[in-house]
Design an enzyme around this catalytic site. Structure first.
Site, short mmCIF file in Angstrom:
data_model
loop_
_atom_site.label_atom_id
_atom_site.label_comp_id
_atom_site.label_asym_id
_atom_site.label_seq_id
_atom_site.Cartn_x
_atom_site.Cartn_y
_atom_site.Cartn_z
N THR A 18 0.86 -1.18 0.00
CA THR A 18 0.00 0.00 0.00
C THR A 18 0.90 1.23 0.00
OG1 THR A 18 -1.83 1.17 1.05
CG2 THR A 18 -0.35 0.01 2.53
N ASP A 85 -2.64 7.07 3.84
CA ASP A 85 -2.92 5.89 3.03
C ASP A 85 -3.90 6.20 1.91
OD1 ASP A 85 -2.49 3.24 2.44
OD2 ASP A 85 -3.94 2.45 3.87
N ALA A 146 -14.65 -0.28 0.39
CA ALA A 146 -14.04 0.51 -0.69
C ALA A 146 -12.90 1.34 -0.11
CB ALA A 146 -15.10 1.42 -1.33
N TRP A 147 -12.13 1.99 -0.98
CA TRP A 147 -10.93 2.70 -0.52
C TRP A 147 -11.17 4.15 -0.17
CZ3 TRP A 147 -10.75 6.56 -3.96
CH2 TRP A 147 -11.15 6.31 -5.28
N ASN A 148 -12.37 4.69 -0.46
CA ASN A 148 -12.51 6.14 -0.30
C ASN A 148 -12.76 6.57 1.14
OD1 ASN A 148 -15.10 5.03 -0.39
ND2 ASN A 148 -15.99 6.85 -1.35
N THR A 227 -19.12 -4.46 -9.46
CA THR A 227 -18.63 -5.40 -8.45
C THR A 227 -19.80 -5.86 -7.59
OG1 THR A 227 -16.71 -3.93 -8.35
CG2 THR A 227 -16.71 -5.81 -6.87
N GLU A 245 -23.82 -1.16 -0.98
CA GLU A 245 -23.66 0.31 -1.03
C GLU A 245 -22.82 0.60 -2.26
OE1 GLU A 245 -25.13 2.37 0.81
OE2 GLU A 245 -25.57 1.43 2.73
N GLY A 247 -22.33 2.63 -6.39
CA GLY A 247 -22.03 3.94 -6.94
C GLY A 247 -23.27 4.72 -7.35
N CYS A 279 -19.28 8.46 -3.18
CA CYS A 279 -20.35 7.77 -3.91
C CYS A 279 -21.57 8.64 -4.13
CB CYS A 279 -20.74 6.52 -3.15
SG CYS A 279 -21.12 6.86 -1.43
N GLU A 380 -20.33 7.25 -13.66
CA GLU A 380 -19.65 7.71 -12.45
C GLU A 380 -18.17 7.88 -12.76
OE1 GLU A 380 -18.94 4.94 -9.13
OE2 GLU A 380 -19.82 6.46 -7.83
N GLU A 457 -27.32 1.40 5.78
CA GLU A 457 -26.40 1.56 6.90
C GLU A 457 -26.91 2.74 7.72
OE1 GLU A 457 -22.54 1.67 4.84
OE2 GLU A 457 -22.39 -0.48 5.22
P1 NAP Z 1 -14.61 -1.78 -6.13
O1 NAP Z 1 -13.54 -1.85 -7.14
O2 NAP Z 1 -15.96 -2.31 -6.49
O3 NAP Z 1 -14.04 -2.56 -4.85
C1 NAP Z 1 -14.73 -2.59 -3.64
C2 NAP Z 1 -14.24 -3.76 -2.81
O4 NAP Z 1 -14.62 -5.00 -3.42
C3 NAP Z 1 -12.74 -3.82 -2.66
O5 NAP Z 1 -12.44 -4.28 -1.36
C4 NAP Z 1 -12.36 -4.84 -3.71
O6 NAP Z 1 -11.12 -5.44 -3.48
C5 NAP Z 1 -13.49 -5.83 -3.59
N1 NAP Z 1 -13.75 -6.67 -4.74
C6 NAP Z 1 -13.34 -6.50 -6.02
N2 NAP Z 1 -13.84 -7.48 -6.81
C7 NAP Z 1 -14.58 -8.28 -5.99
C8 NAP Z 1 -15.37 -9.46 -6.21
N3 NAP Z 1 -15.51 -10.01 -7.43
N4 NAP Z 1 -15.99 -10.01 -5.16
C9 NAP Z 1 -15.90 -9.46 -3.93
N5 NAP Z 1 -15.17 -8.35 -3.67
C10 NAP Z 1 -14.53 -7.77 -4.69
O7 NAP Z 1 -14.84 -0.30 -5.61
P2 NAP Z 1 -13.72 0.77 -5.18
O8 NAP Z 1 -13.02 1.21 -6.41
O9 NAP Z 1 -12.95 0.24 -4.03
O10 NAP Z 1 -14.63 1.95 -4.60
C11 NAP Z 1 -15.21 2.93 -5.40
C12 NAP Z 1 -16.67 2.60 -5.64
O11 NAP Z 1 -17.33 2.43 -4.39
C13 NAP Z 1 -17.42 3.72 -6.34
O12 NAP Z 1 -18.26 3.19 -7.32
C14 NAP Z 1 -18.25 4.34 -5.23
O13 NAP Z 1 -19.41 5.00 -5.67
C15 NAP Z 1 -18.56 3.16 -4.38
N6 NAP Z 1 -18.88 3.56 -3.01
C16 NAP Z 1 -20.17 3.45 -2.57
C17 NAP Z 1 -20.51 3.86 -1.28
C18 NAP Z 1 -21.92 3.78 -0.78
O14 NAP Z 1 -22.10 3.84 0.43
N7 NAP Z 1 -22.93 3.65 -1.63
C19 NAP Z 1 -19.52 4.35 -0.44
C20 NAP Z 1 -18.21 4.42 -0.90
C21 NAP Z 1 -17.90 4.01 -2.19
P3 NAP Z 1 -9.78 -4.75 -4.05
O15 NAP Z 1 -10.04 -3.30 -4.29
O16 NAP Z 1 -8.81 -4.95 -2.98
O17 NAP Z 1 -9.49 -5.45 -5.31
#
Ligand code: NAP
Length: 483
Positions: A18, A85, A146-148, A227, A245, A247, A279, A380, A457
């Protein structure tokens, strides 16, 4: 990783790094879980959950509120780690991340003793049948973040699940794997039994080990829509319940009678907080045609005055995007929008400041278009990119606002309260703000509709998604059988 209340050496042999998004330096090398490690986490969680659920709600609440106090005592340290981070300005992380997480633990600590069922009898006599309901924990809940908002997401998922007597296995996003450990440390120091909160690390493959695991009853997932679909499909094999939760591409509606300075403030918050990586962001800003020029005249200087820089510098208002890859994606969206004919009003690329050269910065970017069909207005982007569109009447703008398959949030800026509530009711969104944007107190349920997800949530509503109801029918008399 953290399994069964102790640090745990992963057996996969795989590690990942990281990095600090500002300096590019490696902050930590992290072990990735193997399937056997996830099995060990599920076994530890199952065992821990039985002991935890046997405690009274009040006793569980005391642990959570002690953890909240320990987190508040480490506020500066956690905020600094989130900024290091995740690249988020230190102006934001103490409140938006640490306080938000601690508030959530406190809130569900208070609710833990109130979780229970109802009873009803089928008549007034003491010998009539009756039933009661039990609100039971689900068992082991898998949390995928997610990472945000890594620390906040870990708290928002863990607090209601643990308050209700579940155990959790949490997988942070690979880009931001660190702060969840501080939550684990606080919970442990507060008296959480071993195995009730576990951390496994790794990428989407480890996420899939959770979504496909038969020992996990529910997945609470935060991430992208696509995802989320994969999580849902994988969870189908074992029919897990889900909180998703996902996008959005939310609308912010600025009517002609709005206080324009407030509307501009809301639009800036709705697009540029956390570098636009939120998001719920109101990335489609619809402004009434009679005030759009005045709105832009106030908006653009304020966007251009934003301070980009080192996230740890208290004067920084916008840090770098999370990774060079994500930076490239956001710049590609901007280039596409320009090629599609949207008018770039400000921003649109990397800053001129030589101190920021080569880093993942994007200047606060504002586009103007009225073509709702551009990818700019449909996809998005998850970066600091605002689109301003004009409208003439309420019905049409609501139809445009609701035209996308996602429905996470929305905002209405107007002094006419009748209109504000009417529009709030008609917007297809899980959360609507009137005369502000992106405020998420723990008391208020949070989540999306349509393809922005399911479940909630925060608020009391979250407890419904981490418990199940059992109905118990009691017959005090004899069983009448016709044969
Ligand atoms: P992401 O790429 O979908 O990843 C989210 C999490 O899922 C990560 O921990 C990821 O692991 C894991 N993951 C990836 N592929 C998977 C699979 N096939 N099965 C199970 N888990 C899997 O999203 P991100 O880029 O981290 O976050 C940005 C997105 O999150 C945006 O679309 C944003 O809108 C959304 N978001 C939504 C909310 C809400 O409350 N609605 C809040 C925050 C963010 P790795 O990343 O380690 O590969």
């Amino acid at each position: 990783m953290l399994i069964g209340g102790a640090l745990y050496e992963a057996t996969s042999g795989e590690t990942f790094k990281t990095r600090n998004p500002f300096s590019g330096e490696v902050i930590a090398t992290v072990q990735a879980a193997s399937r056997a490690d996830v099995d060990a986490a599920v076994a530890a969680a199952s065992q821990g959950q039985r002991a935890w659920a046997a405690l009274s709600g009040a006793a569980r609440g005391r642990v959570l509120s002690r953890a909240a106090a320990l987190i508040r005592a480490r506020r500066d340290e956690i905020a600094r780690l989130e900024s290091l981070d995740g690249g988020k300005p230190i102006q934001e992380t103490p409140m938006a991340d640490v306080d938000s997480g601690a508030d959530c633990l406190d809130y569900f600590a208070g609710l833990a003793a109130t979780i229970g069922g109802a009873c009803q009898s089928f008549g007034e006599g003491g010998d009539t049948p009756w039933f009661y309901t039990r609100r039971e924990p689900l068992g082991v809940v898998g949390g995928i973040g997610a990472w945000n908002y890594p620390f906040q997401i870990a708290c928002w998922k863990a607090a209601p699940a643990l308050a209700a007597g579940n155990a959790m296995i949490f997988k942070p996003a690979e880009q931001t794997p660190l702060s969840a450990y501080i939550l684990a440390e606080a919970l442990t120091e507060a008296g959480l039994p071993a195995g009730v909160f576990n951390i496994v690390q790794g990428d989407g493959r480890v996420g899939r080990m959770l979504t496909t695991h038969p020992g996990i009853a529910k997945i609470s997932f935060t991430g992208e829509v696509n995802t989320g679909k994969a999580v849902m499909a994988d969870s189908a094999a074992t029919l897990k319940t889900l909180t998703l939760e996902l996008g959005g591409k939310s609308p912010l509606l600025v009517f002609e009678d709005a206080n324009l300075d407030d509307a501009v403030s809301a639009a800036l918050l709705a697009n540029f907080y956390t570098q636009g990586q939120i998001c719920t962001n109101g990335t489609r800003v619809f402004v009434h045609e009679t005030v759009i020029d005045a709105f832009l005249a106030r908006l653009l200087p304020r966007a251009e005055a934003m301070v980009l820089g080192d996230p740890l510098d208290p004067s920084t208002q916008m840090g770098p995007l999370i990774t060079p890859e994500h930076h490239g994606r956001v710049l590609a969206h901007i280039a596409q929008a320009i090629a599609d004919g949207a008018t770039l009003l400000t921003g649109g690329g990397v800053p001129d400041d030589p101190a920021l050269a080569g880093k993942s910065f994007v200047r606060p970017t504002v586009f103007r278009t009225d073509d709702d069909n551009l990818p700019l207005c449909r996809q998005e982007i998850f970066g600091p990119v605002m689109t301003v569109l004009s409208f003439a009447d309420e019905d049409t703008v609501i139809a445009r606002a609701n035209s996308l398959p996602v429905g996470l949030a929305g905002g209405v800026m107007t002094r006419d309260m009748t209109r504000a509530h009417r529009v709030a009711a008609r917007l297809e969104a899980g959360v609507v703000w009137i005369n502000t944007y992106n405020v998420t107190p723990v008391e208020m349920p949070f989540g999306g509709i349509k393809m922005s997800g399911m479940g909630r949530e925060n608020g009391r509503a979250a407890l419904e998604h981490v418990t199940r109801i059992k109905s118990v029918y009691v017959e005090p008399g004899h069983v009448e059988a016709p044969y």
